[in-house]
Write an enzyme that holds these catalytic residues in place. Structure first.
Site, mmCIF file in Angstrom:
data_model
loop_
_atom_site.group_PDB
_atom_site.id
_atom_site.type_symbol
_atom_site.label_atom_id
_atom_site.label_comp_id
_atom_site.label_asym_id
_atom_site.label_seq_id
_atom_site.Cartn_x
_atom_site.Cartn_y
_atom_site.Cartn_z
ATOM 1 N N ASP A 133 0.830 -1.155 -0.070
ATOM 2 C CA ASP A 133 0.171 -0.124 0.059
ATOM 3 C C ASP A 133 0.887 0.996 -0.113
ATOM 4 O O ASP A 133 0.626 2.325 0.695
ATOM 5 C CB ASP A 133 -0.946 -0.031 0.995
ATOM 6 N N LYS A 168 1.998 4.616 -1.154
ATOM 7 C CA LYS A 168 1.272 5.699 -1.706
ATOM 8 C C LYS A 168 1.629 6.984 -0.918
ATOM 9 O O LYS A 168 2.307 6.861 0.247
ATOM 10 C CB LYS A 168 -0.503 5.588 -1.691
ATOM 11 N N ASN A 177 1.018 7.406 2.655
ATOM 12 C CA ASN A 177 1.479 6.408 3.760
ATOM 13 C C ASN A 177 3.167 6.595 3.772
ATOM 14 O O ASN A 177 3.744 5.864 4.368
ATOM 15 C CB ASN A 177 1.232 4.899 3.018
#
Length: 271
Positions: A47, A49, A52
């Site tokens: 995840d 991105k 994050n």
């Protein structure tokens, strides 16, 4: 947890856009080191991105939110599972094929594209089916004025073929775009970011009481059998420290949707 006053990379891009090439180069270099660190320990984040990727008060990166991460993916091992934030997901995940750590590099390519252009590289359609098709079939459009070296890095990371993408990643530190990077300093956290962040907000006593009363702060310490997961990380609570090293097991204008995790993740030893 470590307090990171610099906010997330999405907020940084929104505040400081357009981001100069030296800043893009520095952020990309730290992201590369962070991903290589995780992958060397068999961890696929799944995840990656801009939301994050957090910054400390000096502007150094920290990869956060491991809620969709999968562990113990070493060598030729692969995993399955439809997981991630759609706009950043690699084609092989969308096609529900077995995959390895190279999916994180595709996501990194999307992040770097966003930093370099201020846009999302694929379909801006709000219909998920169309976004999936674009991620699987379309090549990103590049502005004519984009630096050719950063363009080459992005193209290598956004390669639809996992094998070709991996081949590019294997030599990414030697790419001409990173000629000015001292990798030893980057890996040691000693490189100076080519930008300055505003001073962090002052934490009042009332705000501190709210933080300390938060339910996460009152949870018991992690079990000893799980503490070795934190060996080698740049920050670890005193209660997580262990003696033995871990052993290997046999876009600014586009807000991404909620992370997906369609099916349970399984691990296999396929090639």
């Amino acid at each position: 947890m470590e307090y990171l006053s610099g906010g997330d990379l999405r907020g940084f891009m929104t505040t400081y856009a357009p981001i100069p090439i030296p800043a893009i180069r520095f952020i990309a270099a730290e992201l590369i080191c962070g991903l290589q660190f995780l992958h060397s320990r068999g961890i696929i984040h799944r995840d990656i991105k801009s939301d994050n990727i957090l910054l400390d008060n000096n502007g150094h990166l920290k990869i956060a939110d491991f809620g969709l991460a999968v562990m113990n993916i070493f060598g030729n091992a692969k995993t399955t599972g439809w997981a991630g934030t759609l706009e950043y997901m690699a084609p092989e995940i969308l096609l529900e094929k077995p995959y390895n750590t190279v999916v994180d590099w595709f996501s990194a390519g999307v992040v770097i594209y966003e930093m370099a252009t201020g846009r999302y590289p694929f379909s801006e359609d709000e219909i998920e089916e169309n976004i999936e098709k674009a991620l699987i079939n379309d090549d990103p459009a590049f502005p004519k004025e984009l630096d050719p070296q950063v363009k080459a890095v992005i193209k290598g990371l956004l390669d639809k073929s996992p094998k070709s993408r991996q081949k590019f990643v294997d030599n990414i530190k030697d790419h001409p775009f990173f000629t000015e990077i001292n990798w030893t300093e980057i890996e040691g956290g000693k490189a100076s970011p080519p930008f300055h962040l505003p001073p962090p907000p002052v934490m009042t006593s009332d705000a501190m009481k709210d933080v300390l009363s938060f339910s996460e702060a009152t949870k018991p310490r992690m079990a000893k059998k799980n503490q070795n997961l934190f060996c080698g990380f740049t920050f670890a609570d005193d209660g997580w420290k262990v003696v033995k090293q871990m052993q290997k097991a046999k876009t600014p204008n586009r807000r991404p949707k909620t992370p997906h995790h369609r099916s349970p993740t399984t691990e296999s030893g396929g090639g």
